[in-house]
Structure formats: C-alpha cells, structure tokens
Motif scaffolding. Sequence first.
Motif, PDB file in Angstrom:
ATOM      1  N   PRO A  50       0.874  -1.144  -0.053  1.00 15.92           N
ATOM      2  CA  PRO A  50       0.128  -0.134   0.041  1.00 15.92           C
ATOM      3  C   PRO A  50       0.886   1.186  -0.054  1.00 15.92           C
ATOM      4  O   PRO A  50       1.972   1.346   0.512  1.00 15.92           O
ATOM      5  N   VAL A  51       0.446   2.198  -0.496  1.00 21.15           N
ATOM      6  CA  VAL A  51       1.027   3.601  -0.387  1.00 21.15           C
ATOM      7  C   VAL A  51       1.157   4.258   0.777  1.00 21.15           C
ATOM      8  O   VAL A  51      -0.151   4.586   1.120  1.00 21.15           O
ATOM      9  N   THR A  52       1.800   4.406   1.372  1.00 18.50           N
ATOM     10  CA  THR A  52       1.970   5.376   2.824  1.00 18.50           C
ATOM     11  C   THR A  52       3.042   6.176   2.902  1.00 18.50           C
ATOM     12  O   THR A  52       3.977   6.106   2.104  1.00 18.50           O
ATOM     13  N   CYS A  53       2.748   7.136   3.938  1.00 17.22           N
ATOM     14  CA  CYS A  53       3.902   8.218   4.005  1.00 17.22           C
ATOM     15  C   CYS A  53       5.048   7.514   4.571  1.00 17.22           C
ATOM     16  O   CYS A  53       4.926   7.099   5.514  1.00 17.22           O
ATOM     17  N   THR A  54       6.315   7.842   4.211  1.00 19.52           N
ATOM     18  CA  THR A  54       7.377   7.187   4.795  1.00 19.52           C
ATOM     19  C   THR A  54       8.355   8.413   5.150  1.00 19.52           C
ATOM     20  O   THR A  54       9.353   8.287   5.410  1.00 19.52           O
ATOM     21  N   GLU A  55       7.742   9.493   5.066  1.00 22.55           N
ATOM     22  CA  GLU A  55       8.717  10.982   5.528  1.00 22.55           C
ATOM     23  C   GLU A  55       9.207  10.612   6.954  1.00 22.55           C
ATOM     24  O   GLU A  55      10.393  11.178   7.322  1.00 22.55           O
ATOM     25  N   ALA A  56       8.432  10.102   7.927  1.00 28.40           N
ATOM     26  CA  ALA A  56       9.019  10.091   9.183  1.00 28.40           C
ATOM     27  C   ALA A  56      10.236   9.321   9.406  1.00 28.40           C
ATOM     28  O   ALA A  56      11.103   9.486  10.190  1.00 28.40           O
ATOM     29  N   LEU A  57      10.415   8.022   8.517  1.00 25.75           N
ATOM     30  CA  LEU A  57      11.663   7.446   8.355  1.00 25.75           C
ATOM     31  C   LEU A  57      12.720   7.912   7.950  1.00 25.75           C
ATOM     32  O   LEU A  57      13.697   7.614   8.194  1.00 25.75           O
ATOM     33  N   LEU A  58      12.288   8.716   6.756  1.00 24.57           N
ATOM     34  CA  LEU A  58      13.394   9.293   5.895  1.00 24.57           C
ATOM     35  C   LEU A  58      14.240  10.537   6.212  1.00 24.57           C
ATOM     36  O   LEU A  58      15.113  11.198   5.546  1.00 24.57           O
ATOM     37  N   ALA A  59      13.317  11.137   7.176  1.00 21.54           N
ATOM     38  CA  ALA A  59      13.672  12.613   7.349  1.00 21.54           C
ATOM     39  C   ALA A  59      15.030  12.674   8.186  1.00 21.54           C
ATOM     40  O   ALA A  59      15.213  11.772   9.122  1.00 21.54           O
ATOM     41  N   ASP A  60      15.694  13.740   7.929  1.00 20.55           N
ATOM     42  CA  ASP A  60      17.007  14.014   8.886  1.00 20.55           C
ATOM     43  C   ASP A  60      16.506  14.148  10.435  1.00 20.55           C
ATOM     44  O   ASP A  60      15.548  14.600  10.774  1.00 20.55           O
ATOM     45  N   PRO A  61      17.289  13.517  11.182  1.00 16.87           N
ATOM     46  CA  PRO A  61      16.901  13.256  12.425  1.00 16.87           C
ATOM     47  C   PRO A  61      16.553  14.760  13.235  1.00 16.87           C
ATOM     48  O   PRO A  61      15.638  14.700  14.168  1.00 16.87           O
ATOM     49  N   LEU A  62      17.504  15.574  13.057  1.00 17.42           N
ATOM     50  CA  LEU A  62      17.418  16.894  13.548  1.00 17.42           C
ATOM     51  C   LEU A  62      16.096  17.564  13.217  1.00 17.42           C
ATOM     52  O   LEU A  62      15.262  18.168  13.723  1.00 17.42           O
ATOM     53  N   ALA A  63      15.495  17.514  11.772  1.00 14.38           N
ATOM     54  CA  ALA A  63      14.304  17.882  11.083  1.00 14.38           C
ATOM     55  C   ALA A  63      13.161  17.245  11.640  1.00 14.38           C
ATOM     56  O   ALA A  63      12.137  17.845  11.809  1.00 14.38           O
ATOM     57  N   ALA A  64      13.436  16.028  11.908  1.00 14.74           N
ATOM     58  CA  ALA A  64      12.336  15.179  12.321  1.00 14.74           C
ATOM     59  C   ALA A  64      11.826  15.414  13.701  1.00 14.74           C
ATOM     60  O   ALA A  64      10.601  15.746  14.184  1.00 14.74           O
TER      61      ALA A  64
END
Length: 237
Positions: A50-64
Amino acid sequence: ARWAMWREGGARGAALLFGLALALEALARLLWRRRGRRAPVSEVLFFPSPVTCTEALLADPLAAAAASSSPCPCLLPHGESALSRLLRRLLSARRSLELCLFAFSCPQLGRAVTLLHRRGVRVRVVTDSDYMALTGSQIGHLRRAGIQVRHDERGYMHHKFAIVDQKLLITGSLNWTTQAIQNNRENVLIVEDAAYVTPFLAEFERIWKEYNPTHYTFPRSSNKKRTEHLFRAWRGL
C-alpha cells in the motif's frame, strides 16, 4: 571420634551447599542473559505494498525532531506497509550495507541508502550496467553522493539482495522499483542467520572483486534480446 565425624560431615555439607549456591548463581546468570537476548530477525514481506507516507522514516533526525510536535502535512495514508517495514530493516544498518540489485529506481529506497551513507555507514552497490542508465535509476544519485558503485560488463547482474551489518540478509524476487513495489506480486525474506548470510556475503565479495573497473573493456556490442529484457525490467516486470 564422634566429634571428628560430625566435624567432617559438617565440612562436607558446607562444601556441598557452597557448590550448590555457585551452580544456582551460574544458572541465574545464564537465564538472565537469555532473557535479555533478543530473538534473531525473521520476517517475510509480500508486495504490492500500500502507498503510505514514509517521511518520518527518511527525514533527517534533527528535522524530524523539530517537526515531531506538528502532524505531517502529507496527504498519503500514515501507517505500516511492506515498504515501510523494508525501510526500517534497511535503516537499522550501523556499520555496513552491501547491495546487489538488478533494478534500483525507487526514490524512497534511494533516499534511505543515501541517508545511511551520510550517517557514516559503509555502502557498496553492485548493479546491472545497462539498467542503471535508464531514466529514473537511483544509481546516478548514489554515485553523486559519494557511494561506491560497481557494475557488470557482460551478461545480466540479476541478483536482488542486501546485507545489513554483515548479519542481516534481505533477499527475494523484488526489484527495487516503484512499479514492482506498488503493482507486482513479489516477496522479500529478511533473516538474521549466519548460515544464510555467509554465502550471500561471499557471493557479494566475489562479484565486487570481479567487477573492479580496472577489468572493464569497452565498447560492448549491442544485443536486441538484452534491450528487450531491459525494457521489461524498466516496466517492473
């Protein structure tokens, strides 16, 4: 005489109790260690995902961390998927990542590999020479990021596997393409077992040595059948 016998018996009893105490302590330590030891990874993923958001996994730790207080503005569904689980296993790398992939055009997986490289993980990639030149391939992005890439000179480099920290094997039918991830019936096996990791690692090292650029000879003659196969790969078939 009785006193001597009693004293001898007492000494034996004390020695027996002391030995028993040591045995119980050793057993307690063993059980504690086993309790604290995690079970080896063993997981099977099936696609399409399924197409889901993966930004939380791939974001830079400081930005996250800065964005953790506000919800993600992405309109995609949020939650677990086969792709997000694959990303988590991939991003668990702390020391090394070996990739042996025929097709690699999925942007999320490309970002994950680049992120690991920026974290200081040693990344090495082996891929197919013709497929890596197709539009959408992530290989150019990886090379520009400073990641080592080697490719075949003849035939097909058709493997599809990754090795995380030389102890976790990720393999299966899946080409790392968006088409395959979102549309194809595919499988991925993730296993932490030296009996399987060791031969795959040996195969990677053998190919890595064979594909040393000093061994390349150009040009190669064109091949119609190879071109047709590459077109099918580009479609994710």
